[in-house]
Design a protein around this motif. Structure first.
Motif, PDB file in Angstrom:
ATOM      1  N   GLY A 146      65.467  41.875  36.975  1.00 12.17           N
ATOM      2  CA  GLY A 146      66.692  41.825  37.349  1.00 12.17           C
ATOM      3  C   GLY A 146      66.920  41.088  38.581  1.00 12.17           C
ATOM      4  N   TRP A 147      67.986  40.442  38.810  1.00 12.56           N
ATOM      5  CA  TRP A 147      68.108  39.868  40.046  1.00 12.56           C
ATOM      6  C   TRP A 147      68.190  40.781  41.333  1.00 12.56           C
ATOM      7  N   VAL A 165      64.639  41.337  42.315  1.00 17.53           N
ATOM      8  CA  VAL A 165      63.878  40.496  42.850  1.00 17.53           C
ATOM      9  C   VAL A 165      64.498  40.162  44.238  1.00 17.53           C
ATOM     10  N   ILE A 166      65.870  40.490  44.556  1.00 19.08           N
ATOM     11  CA  ILE A 166      66.308  40.216  45.726  1.00 19.08           C
ATOM     12  C   ILE A 166      65.802  40.997  46.712  1.00 19.08           C
ATOM     13  N   PRO A 180      59.612  37.881  36.034  1.00 21.25           N
ATOM     14  CA  PRO A 180      60.597  37.076  36.722  1.00 21.25           C
ATOM     15  C   PRO A 180      60.724  35.771  36.041  1.00 21.25           C
ATOM     16  N   GLN A 236      64.141  33.013  39.873  1.00 24.59           N
ATOM     17  CA  GLN A 236      63.952  34.246  40.429  1.00 24.59           C
ATOM     18  C   GLN A 236      62.837  34.327  41.572  1.00 24.59           C
ATOM     19  N   VAL A 279      63.811  32.310  44.572  1.00 27.69           N
ATOM     20  CA  VAL A 279      64.682  32.966  45.361  1.00 27.69           C
ATOM     21  C   VAL A 279      64.098  34.133  46.402  1.00 27.69           C
TER      22      VAL A 279
END
Length: 275
Positions: free
Chosen positions: A2-3, A6-7, A217, A221, A224
């Motif tokens: 999920g984002w 990843v962040i 990912p 992703q 980022v």
């Protein structure tokens, strides 16, 4: 993947890569506590390209000067006595140990070495090694006094960072202090030494990140996460160089012991799984 994951992992990578607290351990622990899944060694290696890009930008003038002098020195004997020429060789020779051990233990690094029991234990054990080095290191030698022996010893120390929990910067800083280098000198060489190993490892790990598992990912992703790691990594470099010039490393020692103890407690209570 999920984002949010990843962040968060990109932020963790950027903040911890250059501190002597092990970014790979933090990525492994963060994944286990908040996402119940290991992002994997390949994800770590690729996001390290972002933090290593920060090194390339921050030390661009030094890297260009060292590279140019080293190339010229291959044919021109008159520049071979300069620190820049010798530093080129120190980085090349110092990279050999992690290259050899990385190839020999590639499978173990991606599997057994990521067991959280091992990661937590290593965080604590090497915290005391770092404390011992900080206490006993004379810190009388600057970067101008750097020798090939220093490059070899710190190269082997960097190879220990293949085990999550050791820390690339922590291992090299510790070795540098034992060699009587100042914290600033050890940190500066540590940044330069990491460049070849991280770039090669990251590039070769790119295909492994995009495997066919359910937890991988997308290209966007990874971009980022890597960009986030670059921005925060750049800030971390500047902060660490200022910090080590005026402070001891005991703050990181205490943090490592606290984090390792927390992970051991979570494992003992069954809150998180070791693998």
């Amino acid at each position: 993947m999920g984002w949010v994951e990843v962040i968060v992992l990109g932020i963790v990578q950027g903040l911890t890569e250059f501190l002597p607290i092990s970014s790979s351990a933090h990525l492994r622990i963060t994944s286990a506590i908040f996402f119940n899944e290991d992002a994997g060694a390949s994800f770590t290696a690729v996001t390290q390209l972002g933090t290593e890009a920060a090194v390339l930008v921050y030390f661009a003038k030094d890297i260009w000067r060292i590279t140019r002098t080293w190339v010229v020195g291959i044919w021109d004997r008159s520049v071979r006595s300069s620190l820049d020429y010798r530093m080129g060789w120190y980085v090349i020779v110092g990279t050999i140990p992690i290259g050899i051990f990385g190839l020999l233990f590639k499978d173990d690094i991606r599997t057994a070495a990521r067991n959280l029991w091992l990661v937590a234990t290593v965080l604590i054990v090497f915290a005391f090694v770092l404390a011992f080095a900080e206490y006993w290191g004379r810190q009388t030698r600057t970067i101008n006094n750097f020798r090939m022996r220093d490059g070899v010893v710190m190269g082997f120390a960097q190879a220990l960072a293949l085990i999550p929990g050791v820390s690339r910067s922590g291992g090299t800083l510790t070795a540098g202090l034992f060699l009587s280098l100042t914290r600033e000198a050890a940190a500066r060489y540590s940044f330069l030494l990491a460049i070849p190993a991280v770039l090669i490892s990251g590039v070769f790990s790119i295909p492994d990140v995009f495997n066919k598992s359910d937890h991988h990912p997308s290209g966007a992703q990874m971009v980022v996460a890597t960009v986030i790691a670059f921005v925060l990594g750049y800030a971390s470099i500047a902060w660490l160089l200022r910090y080590v010039a005026h402070h001891t490393l005991y703050l990181f020692v205490l943090y490592r012991v606290a984090l390792g103890s927390l992970v051991l407690a979570l494992l003992m209570t069954g809150t998180i799984a070791a693998t």
